[in-house]
Design a protein around this motif. Structure first.
Motif, PDB file in Angstrom:
ATOM      1  N   VAL A   1     -13.300 102.021 -24.290  1.00  0.00           N
ATOM      2  CA  VAL A   1     -14.580 101.679 -23.662  1.00  0.00           C
ATOM      3  C   VAL A   1     -14.392 100.495 -22.721  1.00  0.00           C
ATOM      4  N   HIS A   2     -13.631  99.513 -23.154  1.00  0.00           N
ATOM      5  CA  HIS A   2     -13.377  98.344 -22.314  1.00  0.00           C
ATOM      6  C   HIS A   2     -12.681  98.764 -21.007  1.00  0.00           C
ATOM      7  N   ALA A   3     -11.711  99.643 -21.105  1.00  0.00           N
ATOM      8  CA  ALA A   3     -11.020 100.141 -19.918  1.00  0.00           C
ATOM      9  C   ALA A   3     -11.977 100.919 -19.006  1.00  0.00           C
ATOM     10  N   LEU A   4     -12.826 101.731 -19.606  1.00  0.00           N
ATOM     11  CA  LEU A   4     -13.805 102.493 -18.818  1.00  0.00           C
ATOM     12  C   LEU A   4     -14.769 101.572 -18.086  1.00  0.00           C
ATOM     13  N   ARG A   5     -15.215 100.528 -18.757  1.00  0.00           N
ATOM     14  CA  ARG A   5     -16.136  99.579 -18.122  1.00  0.00           C
ATOM     15  C   ARG A   5     -15.509  98.979 -16.879  1.00  0.00           C
ATOM     16  N   ASN A   6     -14.222  98.756 -16.907  1.00  0.00           N
ATOM     17  CA  ASN A   6     -13.543  98.190 -15.749  1.00  0.00           C
ATOM     18  C   ASN A   6     -13.419  99.190 -14.609  1.00  0.00           C
ATOM     19  N   SER A   7     -13.240 100.454 -14.911  1.00  0.00           N
ATOM     20  CA  SER A   7     -12.998 101.446 -13.856  1.00  0.00           C
ATOM     21  C   SER A   7     -14.265 102.031 -13.236  1.00  0.00           C
ATOM     22  N   ILE A   8     -15.348 102.102 -13.982  1.00  0.00           N
ATOM     23  CA  ILE A   8     -16.537 102.795 -13.458  1.00  0.00           C
ATOM     24  C   ILE A   8     -17.245 102.021 -12.351  1.00  0.00           C
ATOM     25  N   GLY A   9     -17.045 100.726 -12.311  1.00  0.00           N
ATOM     26  CA  GLY A   9     -17.713  99.915 -11.298  1.00  0.00           C
ATOM     27  C   GLY A   9     -17.317 100.286  -9.881  1.00  0.00           C
ATOM     28  N   PHE A  10     -16.107 100.751  -9.702  1.00  0.00           N
ATOM     29  CA  PHE A  10     -15.622 101.132  -8.380  1.00  0.00           C
ATOM     30  C   PHE A  10     -16.364 102.348  -7.820  1.00  0.00           C
ATOM     31  N   PHE A  11     -17.016 103.086  -8.680  1.00  0.00           N
ATOM     32  CA  PHE A  11     -17.631 104.342  -8.266  1.00  0.00           C
ATOM     33  C   PHE A  11     -19.147 104.369  -8.462  1.00  0.00           C
ATOM     34  N   GLY A  12     -19.741 103.198  -8.636  1.00  0.00           N
ATOM     35  CA  GLY A  12     -21.194 103.101  -8.729  1.00  0.00           C
ATOM     36  C   GLY A  12     -21.795 103.620 -10.017  1.00  0.00           C
ATOM     37  N   LEU A  13     -20.990 103.749 -11.055  1.00  0.00           N
ATOM     38  CA  LEU A  13     -21.499 104.296 -12.306  1.00  0.00           C
ATOM     39  C   LEU A  13     -22.091 103.246 -13.239  1.00  0.00           C
TER      40      LEU A  13
END
Length: 88
Positions: free
Chosen positions: A32-44
Protein backbone atom coordinates in the motif's frame (compact mmCIF):
# COMPACT_ATOMS: atom_id res chain seq x y z
CA UNK A 1 6.98 6.26 -16.19
CA UNK A 2 3.72 5.31 -17.89
CA UNK A 3 5.12 2.06 -19.29
CA UNK A 4 6.51 1.16 -15.87
CA UNK A 5 3.11 1.78 -14.27
CA UNK A 6 1.33 -0.27 -16.94
CA UNK A 7 3.66 -3.22 -16.47
CA UNK A 8 4.15 -3.10 -12.69
CA UNK A 9 0.82 -1.95 -11.25
CA UNK A 10 -1.12 -5.13 -12.12
CA UNK A 11 1.63 -7.18 -10.46
CA UNK A 12 1.55 -4.95 -7.38
CA UNK A 13 -2.23 -5.24 -7.17
CA UNK A 14 -1.99 -9.03 -7.41
CA UNK A 15 0.64 -9.22 -4.66
CA UNK A 16 -1.45 -6.89 -2.49
CA UNK A 17 -4.54 -9.02 -3.07
CA UNK A 18 -2.61 -12.14 -2.05
CA UNK A 19 -1.34 -10.40 1.11
CA UNK A 20 -4.91 -9.40 1.98
CA UNK A 21 -6.11 -12.97 1.41
CA UNK A 22 -3.38 -14.24 3.74
CA UNK A 23 -3.98 -11.39 6.24
CA UNK A 24 -0.29 -10.52 6.06
CA UNK A 25 -0.35 -7.02 7.55
CA UNK A 26 3.35 -6.39 6.97
CA UNK A 27 3.09 -7.12 3.24
CA UNK A 28 -0.16 -5.17 2.99
CA UNK A 29 1.51 -2.14 4.56
CA UNK A 30 4.54 -2.31 2.25
CA UNK A 31 2.49 -2.71 -0.93
CA UNK A 32 0.00 0.00 0.00
CA UNK A 33 2.84 2.37 0.84
CA UNK A 34 4.42 1.71 -2.56
CA UNK A 35 1.08 2.24 -4.31
CA UNK A 36 0.55 5.55 -2.53
CA UNK A 37 3.85 6.74 -3.96
CA UNK A 38 3.09 5.69 -7.54
CA UNK A 39 -0.55 6.73 -7.97
CA UNK A 40 0.15 10.43 -7.55
CA UNK A 41 1.87 10.59 -10.93
CA UNK A 42 -1.37 9.60 -12.63
CA UNK A 43 -3.95 11.70 -10.78
CA UNK A 44 -5.36 8.82 -8.79
CA UNK A 45 -4.74 10.31 -5.36
CA UNK A 46 -8.00 12.26 -5.51
CA UNK A 47 -9.89 9.03 -6.26
CA UNK A 48 -8.22 6.44 -4.01
CA UNK A 49 -5.80 8.35 -1.79
CA UNK A 50 -8.09 8.20 1.23
CA UNK A 51 -8.68 4.47 0.81
CA UNK A 52 -4.94 3.81 0.60
CA UNK A 53 -4.28 5.91 3.71
CA UNK A 54 -6.95 3.96 5.59
CA UNK A 55 -5.51 0.65 4.38
CA UNK A 56 -2.01 1.68 5.40
CA UNK A 57 -3.20 2.75 8.85
CA UNK A 58 -5.17 -0.45 9.40
CA UNK A 59 -2.23 -2.59 8.28
CA UNK A 60 0.09 -0.66 10.57
CA UNK A 61 -2.31 -1.23 13.47
CA UNK A 62 -2.63 -4.89 12.41
CA UNK A 63 -6.42 -4.84 12.55
CA UNK A 64 -9.57 -4.19 10.52
CA UNK A 65 -8.90 -6.62 7.68
CA UNK A 66 -12.52 -6.14 6.55
CA UNK A 67 -11.89 -2.40 6.14
CA UNK A 68 -8.76 -3.21 4.14
CA UNK A 69 -10.70 -5.63 1.93
CA UNK A 70 -13.49 -3.11 1.30
CA UNK A 71 -11.05 -0.32 0.41
CA UNK A 72 -9.07 -2.68 -1.80
CA UNK A 73 -12.09 -3.24 -4.04
CA UNK A 74 -12.12 0.43 -5.01
CA UNK A 75 -8.33 0.67 -5.26
CA UNK A 76 -8.17 -2.33 -7.58
CA UNK A 77 -10.95 -0.97 -9.78
CA UNK A 78 -9.30 2.43 -10.21
CA UNK A 79 -5.88 0.94 -10.87
CA UNK A 80 -7.27 -1.41 -13.49
CA UNK A 81 -9.05 1.48 -15.19
CA UNK A 82 -5.88 3.60 -15.12
CA UNK A 83 -3.78 0.82 -16.63
CA UNK A 84 -6.41 0.26 -19.31
CA UNK A 85 -6.62 3.97 -20.19
CA UNK A 86 -2.84 4.47 -20.23
CA UNK A 87 -2.12 1.36 -22.30
CA UNK A 88 -1.27 2.40 -25.88
Amino acid sequence: MILLFISENPKEIKVLEEAITKVNYSSIYKKVHALRNSIGFFGLTKHIGTELKEMERAASDMKNIDEIRNNFIKVKKYCQCAVSELNP
